[in-house]
Structures are given as structure tokens and as C-alpha cells.
Design an enzyme around this catalytic site. Structure first.
Site, PDB file in Angstrom:
ATOM      1  N   THR A 103       0.643  -1.394  -0.158  1.00 31.01           N
ATOM      2  CA  THR A 103       0.152   0.138  -0.189  1.00 31.01           C
ATOM      3  C   THR A 103       1.107   1.599   0.054  1.00 31.01           C
ATOM      4  O   THR A 103       1.677   1.228   1.110  1.00 31.01           O
ATOM      5  CB  THR A 103      -0.821   0.014   1.327  1.00 31.01           C
ATOM      6  N   LYS A 179      -7.098   0.635  -3.518  1.00 23.21           N
ATOM      7  CA  LYS A 179      -6.438   0.594  -2.146  1.00 23.21           C
ATOM      8  C   LYS A 179      -6.427   1.380  -1.471  1.00 23.21           C
ATOM      9  O   LYS A 179      -7.260   1.350  -0.159  1.00 23.21           O
ATOM     10  CB  LYS A 179      -5.126  -0.216  -2.613  1.00 23.21           C
ATOM     11  N   LYS A 247       0.339   4.077   8.694  1.00 20.55           N
ATOM     12  CA  LYS A 247       1.130   4.568   7.922  1.00 20.55           C
ATOM     13  C   LYS A 247       0.189   4.558   6.949  1.00 20.55           C
ATOM     14  O   LYS A 247      -0.690   5.895   5.798  1.00 20.55           O
ATOM     15  CB  LYS A 247       1.825   3.552   7.470  1.00 20.55           C
TER      16      LYS A 247
END
Length: 306
Positions: A103, A179, A247
Site C-alpha cells: 500500500t 486501495k 502509515k
């Protein structure tokens, strides 16, 4: 008929990468494996894979490189190393296919595609979802974008690792954008599940009964059903860690900031994961975000929890 690639390198043998590599082995691919942990590589070698000491070492021997690491910095390291030329990219055969499943920010995926194209390589931006169990069974969802010819040659590869392959365009970055939205929802849902369970515990509800009722009621979500059992067992062994959502929600918020687009729920969830991480829970399972709530007694670990 388009010639299918057969020799695949897998770098990153964590919860997802290990399952993907095992799925490729079951499907008959020649799998080359690399990870910072020798024991992870050895596990795959025992199952029939070929071990490699570094991405650069495996690169000349493979048709496609599948990167399943944590973030953009690690993806960069796998491909370009410290000097820019001591990673896998400088040693892959012309026309080899790089499939990156971390990702990352969409801008990173876009730039990476251009860099690899300049080196004569093809790139599929292919982040993944589904968790370790679906990775192990070859039933993940893959959100992918890249050149049609690369997809054509990787058809059997994707058949081996996923149940749902979503072709989202020819340009890298489109997979990472979708995503990113998935991670927005995943992070918010985990934070909401933790908040709900925390209030239930504070109110004196039986946690197992609360879980049973909610999973069969309108307030349930996939994340509630999947993560709350970790809390009930007191088992915070990381399958996806708190720091992953520090993150990932950071990526979401950075992207929105550039567009001057408000994301109040994402921002709150991000702060919850940040608080849990700052309290020392960053490497624990993401359900440990519940530990940021004061004045509650969490279920104790089961005796057989690892």
C-alpha cells in the site's frame, strides 16, 4: 496464445507474501524467495522454492518479481538498493514484469511505473486485500493497473493468488488509489469497532455476548467480525499491525490534503492509531487500538494464545 510467465520471485514473506508464495508453488510455478528472515526463506525452500540471499541475486533468474513488503521505502530498496543499481531492477531481464503489492501513495506508484519503463521493464501496480488466510488459500482481492500485455502474461499468476482481480486501467497509480479508499474504510471500521467494544466494556456488557449480538445486527462490519475476536482472546499477535494504519491512513490524509478535501472520520481514526502507537502498541495487531481507551478492563489472554 500469450506465453505465460513461470518463474516468479517473491520478496517479502510476511503474513501476505508467504501465503502468496505458497499459492504459487501449489499452482506449479518456479518460485524464488527472498526475505530478511532466513527462517521464512527456509520454510518456502522446504516446500519447494528456491532461496535467494537478495533481490538482485534472484532477478536474472525470474520472469516476474512480486514485491510484498510494508511500504514505499522498502519497495524502493528492493528495486534499487542503496546506490540505485544494486537492487533487483538493474538485474532483471528486459521485459520482465514487476508486480508491487504494498500500500503506497498513488504518486509513488505512478512514478515507479515511469522509472521501470525507462529501464525496459513492465510494471503492474497491484495492491492486495483479504488478510493472511485468503493469501494462504489464493483467494485475495487484487486492485491492479498496468499494461494489457503484462496482464496477459500474468493471467495464471493472478489465478493462483487471488479470487478477485480488478483491472482498473493501464496506468499505474489507479490500483493504489482504489486501495487507498479501501484502507480508509478498513481503518475507520477497526477504530469504530474498538470504540464500540470499549464503551460496551465500560458499560459492563458481557464482551462475548456483545460480539454475538452485534455480528448478527445492523451495526456489524467485516472488520468488527474479524478483529473483535482478537480482543476477546486477548491475543494481539500482529497479522496487520497498528503501525500499518498509522502509515495507510497517513497516505489517505496526505492525498486528501493535496486536494484540500476534508476527511474528518479518517483524521480521527488516524489519531487513534497514532495514540496507540505512541503508547507502545505499534507493533501489535491493529485491534490493539482499543488499548488507547482509559478505564476499561480488557479480556485476558487465553492460556494457549501465542
Amino acid at each position: 496464445m500469450t506465453e505465460q510467465i513461470n518463474r516468479v520471485g517473491v520478496v517479502g514473506l510476511g503474513a501476505m507474501g508467504m501465503g502468496m508464495a505458497q499459492s504459487l508453488l501449489r499452482a506449479g510455478f518456479e518460485v524464488h524467495a527472498c526475505d530478511m528472515r532466513p527462517e521464512a526463506v527456509q520454510k518456502l525452500v522446504t516446500a519447494g522454492a528456491i532461496g535467494a540471499a537478495s533481490p538482485a541475486e534472484m532477478a536474472p533468474k525470474i520472469d516476474a518479481l512480486l514485491i510484498v513488503v510494508v511500504n514505499a521505502a522498502q519497495t524502493e530498496q528492493v528495486l534499487f538498493g542503496e546506490s540505485g543499481t544494486d537492487g533487483a531492477a538493474a538485474h532483471l531481464k528486459p521485459g520482465a514484469i514487476v508486480i508491487a503489492s504494498s500500500t503506497v501513495a498513488p504518486e509513488f506508484a505512478e512514478a515507479l511505473g515511469a522509472r521501470l519503463l525507462a529501464l525496459g521493464l513492465r510494471f503492474i501496480d497491484a495492491p492486495i486485500s483479504g488478510g493472511a488466510a485468503k493469501a494462504a488459500s489464493g483467494e485475495m482481492s487484487v486492485m491492479a493497473a498496468g499494461a494489457p500485455d503484462a496482464f496477459a502474461q500474468c493471467a495464471k499468476l493472478f489465478d493462483a493468488i487471488c479470487a478477485n482481480l480488478y483491472r482498473l486501467g493501464d496506468q499505474p497509480g489507479q490500483g493504489s488509489k482504489v486501495k487507498m479508499i479501501n484502507q480508509l474504510l478498513a481503518g475507520v471500521h477497526i477504530a469504530a469497532a474498538a470504540e464500540a467494544m470499549a464503551l460496551g466494556l465500560r458499560a459492563g456488557c458481557d464482551p462475548d455476548a456483545l460480539y454475538e449480538v452485534i455480528t448478527n445486527s445492523a451495526g456489524s462490519s467485516w472488520m468488527f467480525q474479524n478483529r473483535v475476536p482478537h480482543i476477546l482472546k486477548g491475543d494481539y499477535t500482529p497479522l496487520s499491525a497498528v503501525n500499518i494504519f498509522v502509515k495507510d491512513l497517513g497516505i489517505v490524509l496526505d492525498y486528501a490534503k493535496k486536494s484540500v478535501f476534508p476527511l474528518p472520520l479518517s483524521a480521527t481514526a488516524h489519531q487513534m492509531f497514532m495514540q496507540a502507537s505512541a503508547a507502545g502498541h505499534g507493533a501489535e495487531d491493529d485491534s490493539a487500538v482499543i488499548k488507547m481507551f482509559p478505564g476499561i478492563t480488557l479480556p485476558a489472554p487465553a492460556k494457549d494464545a501465542r
